[in-house]
Design a protein around this motif. Sequence first.
Motif, PDB file in Angstrom:
ATOM      1  N   PHE A 156      55.824  98.799  88.594  1.00 37.08           N
ATOM      2  CA  PHE A 156      54.711  97.887  88.344  1.00 37.08           C
ATOM      3  C   PHE A 156      54.388  97.132  89.622  1.00 37.08           C
ATOM      4  O   PHE A 156      55.155  97.141  90.576  1.00 37.08           O
ATOM      5  CB  PHE A 156      55.060  96.882  87.238  1.00 37.08           C
ATOM      6  CG  PHE A 156      56.220  95.981  87.586  1.00 37.08           C
ATOM      7  CD1 PHE A 156      56.009  94.724  88.130  1.00 37.08           C
ATOM      8  CD2 PHE A 156      57.531  96.395  87.391  1.00 37.08           C
ATOM      9  CE1 PHE A 156      57.065  93.892  88.480  1.00 37.08           C
ATOM     10  CE2 PHE A 156      58.603  95.575  87.726  1.00 37.08           C
ATOM     11  CZ  PHE A 156      58.361  94.321  88.273  1.00 37.08           C
ATOM     12  N   ASN A 157      53.241  96.480  89.613  1.00 38.77           N
ATOM     13  CA  ASN A 157      52.848  95.583  90.699  1.00 38.77           C
ATOM     14  C   ASN A 157      52.820  94.176  90.123  1.00 38.77           C
ATOM     15  O   ASN A 157      52.001  93.877  89.245  1.00 38.77           O
ATOM     16  CB  ASN A 157      51.471  95.987  91.240  1.00 38.77           C
ATOM     17  CG  ASN A 157      50.942  95.032  92.300  1.00 38.77           C
ATOM     18  OD1 ASN A 157      51.597  94.054  92.656  1.00 38.77           O
ATOM     19  ND2 ASN A 157      49.746  95.290  92.794  1.00 38.77           N
ATOM     20  N   GLN A 158      53.699  93.308  90.576  1.00 42.14           N
ATOM     21  CA  GLN A 158      53.796  91.962  90.012  1.00 42.14           C
ATOM     22  C   GLN A 158      52.488  91.183  90.162  1.00 42.14           C
ATOM     23  O   GLN A 158      52.114  90.397  89.274  1.00 42.14           O
ATOM     24  CB  GLN A 158      54.958  91.182  90.635  1.00 42.14           C
ATOM     25  CG  GLN A 158      54.798  90.789  92.087  1.00 42.14           C
ATOM     26  CD  GLN A 158      55.068  91.920  93.047  1.00 42.14           C
ATOM     27  OE1 GLN A 158      55.509  93.003  92.661  1.00 42.14           O
ATOM     28  NE2 GLN A 158      54.816  91.667  94.319  1.00 42.14           N
ATOM     29  N   SER A 159      51.770  91.401  91.253  1.00 43.13           N
ATOM     30  CA  SER A 159      50.498  90.705  91.455  1.00 43.13           C
ATOM     31  C   SER A 159      49.456  91.181  90.448  1.00 43.13           C
ATOM     32  O   SER A 159      48.617  90.396  89.993  1.00 43.13           O
ATOM     33  CB  SER A 159      49.989  90.940  92.883  1.00 43.13           C
ATOM     34  OG  SER A 159      50.908  90.423  93.818  1.00 43.13           O
ATOM     35  N   ALA A 160      49.522  92.467  90.080  1.00 41.65           N
ATOM     36  CA  ALA A 160      48.608  93.003  89.068  1.00 41.65           C
ATOM     37  C   ALA A 160      48.907  92.400  87.695  1.00 41.65           C
ATOM     38  O   ALA A 160      47.988  92.065  86.942  1.00 41.65           O
ATOM     39  CB  ALA A 160      48.706  94.522  89.017  1.00 41.65           C
ATOM     40  N   LEU A 161      50.190  92.241  87.357  1.00 40.07           N
ATOM     41  CA  LEU A 161      50.555  91.635  86.074  1.00 40.07           C
ATOM     42  C   LEU A 161      50.022  90.205  85.978  1.00 40.07           C
ATOM     43  O   LEU A 161      49.475  89.791  84.952  1.00 40.07           O
ATOM     44  CB  LEU A 161      52.072  91.640  85.894  1.00 40.07           C
ATOM     45  CG  LEU A 161      52.763  92.997  85.750  1.00 40.07           C
ATOM     46  CD1 LEU A 161      54.270  92.798  85.598  1.00 40.07           C
ATOM     47  CD2 LEU A 161      52.214  93.758  84.559  1.00 40.07           C
TER      48      LEU A 161
END
Length: 232
Positions: A136-141
């Motif tokens: 996952f991409n934490q910034s996307a979440l």
Amino acid sequence: MNLILDLLFPKKCVGCKKEGSYFCQDCIRNILQTDLVCPRCDRLAVGGQTHPICRRRFDLDGLWSLGIYQDSLKNAIQKLKYKGIKELAEILTDIIIEYFAKYQPFILDQIKKTRGVGWAVIPVPLYWWRENNRGFNQSALIGQSLSKKLGLDYCEGIKRIRYTRPQVKLKGKQRKENIRNAFEISPNYSLSPRPYTLLIDDVWTTGSTMRECCYVLKRSGAKKVWAITLAR
């Protein structure tokens, strides 16, 4: 099933380790918030706006961060990023929204002026290999959650086109060189209906990554780009 999992593996606060939740109210209250700064010179700035004297054509218009990268906030970001506790993205976004509602920061006034029209929430992207490896991409979440709560469009409008060394291991000038020409506008993404951007990342250190993303956005037609981070 969730009840059984909670009994077998109880949630513990990332700050004080108390059982019950990943981020208890006491540790949330202990997040150290400080005056906002200009993203260009790192000096105090009203509302986090870029100082008029610091403005450049393709640079950020402002920077807003929830708190200082230390103690419980630092632990929460690291648990989200490296331990995959995705629930923390929602929790941290809720804290941002609570802060916005209570203090009405300048960036919120900017969004309200257009009633949210023309704004898009865009995360700083990871290179595909790193995102696949992490899952996952934490910034996307964070961006997805924030866009829903603010009622704004969410778009993965920037693509990372080459692998870069982790910024955390580099100094200021090295960070800038490392990230140069690493991004481009995603195919089929148009800025014309959404010329205002909230650019999302987890931590602001030197700002090299977000400045490079902003440069790409503004070269492609963005009129305003604000950096929003959990910590700096």
